[in-house]
Design a protein around this motif. Structure first.
Motif, short mmCIF file in Angstrom:
data_model
loop_
_atom_site.label_atom_id
_atom_site.label_comp_id
_atom_site.label_asym_id
_atom_site.label_seq_id
_atom_site.Cartn_x
_atom_site.Cartn_y
_atom_site.Cartn_z
N THR A 192 97.79 11.72 178.95
CA THR A 192 97.61 10.95 177.73
C THR A 192 96.22 11.18 177.15
O THR A 192 95.30 11.58 177.86
CB THR A 192 97.85 9.46 177.99
OG1 THR A 192 96.92 9.00 178.99
CG2 THR A 192 99.27 9.19 178.45
N THR A 212 98.34 5.68 176.73
CA THR A 212 98.57 5.31 178.13
C THR A 212 99.36 4.01 178.20
O THR A 212 100.37 3.92 178.92
CB THR A 212 97.22 5.16 178.87
OG1 THR A 212 96.53 6.40 178.81
CG2 THR A 212 97.41 4.73 180.31
N GLY A 229 98.08 4.58 188.46
CA GLY A 229 98.72 5.20 187.31
C GLY A 229 100.16 5.58 187.52
O GLY A 229 100.80 6.12 186.63
N PRO A 262 95.53 9.51 181.96
CA PRO A 262 94.64 9.84 180.83
C PRO A 262 93.83 11.11 181.14
O PRO A 262 93.39 11.32 182.27
CB PRO A 262 93.72 8.63 180.74
CG PRO A 262 94.42 7.54 181.47
CD PRO A 262 95.23 8.21 182.54
#
Length: 161
Positions: free
Chosen positions: A81, A87, A105, A119
């Motif tokens: 992202t 995100t 994540g 990210p």
């Protein structure tokens, strides 16, 4: 044209999964739905057998193979992202309606498929030649579910998180 297409095994919901992914990610689509020409172990003539779909430009085949095999974390899809908004959007859409958050994540969609919403800033921090800063960022990331870019940046810079 790619010479390899990942095949994902679903328990009767390949078409729903393809539609979900196409609704979340750009450059994604449901490309073809194929119905079985005959009865098979986990379905009947006319049931959706396979679904061809594209996620972020990558082709996949969804197979409605039945309940014998389940997804696990040994295979996941990492989505890179650009910012916190992207995100948040992807993470929230994947865990909605029966998905589940995990750590660092990672999350699962309602079909059990694992995703890493990553990210680009995190990737950059991990690759930094400043190993102490990378360590601080990784230690901060290890405490997170959904990645918080601002908190990572503070940790990377040595600020108290």
């Amino acid at each position: 044209m790619s010479r390899i297409t990942p095949c994902l095994w679903y328990d009767g919901d390949a078409e729903q999964a393809a539609n979900l992914y196409a609704s979340i990610f750009p450059d994604s689509s449901v490309d073809a739905v194929h119905r079985s020409p005959t009865d098979y172990p986990n379905g009947k003539t006319g049931d959706v057998l396979t679904v061809e779909f594209t996620v972020l430009g990558q082709k996949f085949l969804g197979l409605n193979g039945g309940p014998m095999f389940k997804f696990n974390e040994a295979v996941s899809f990492q989505v890179h992202t650009q910012d916190q908004e992207e995100t948040d959007r992807y993470w929230d859409a994947i865990i909605a309606d029966g998905g589940a958050p995990s750590m660092c994540g990672w999350c699962k969609d309602r079909f059990g498929l694992s995703w890493q919403i990553t990210p680009r800033q995190l990737t950059d921090m991990m690759a930094s030649p400043d190993r102490a800063a990378s360590k601080r960022a990784m230690e901060a990331m290890m405490t997170m579910r959904k990645i918080d870019i601002a908190a990572l940046e503070r940790a990377f810079e040595g600020e108290t998180v």
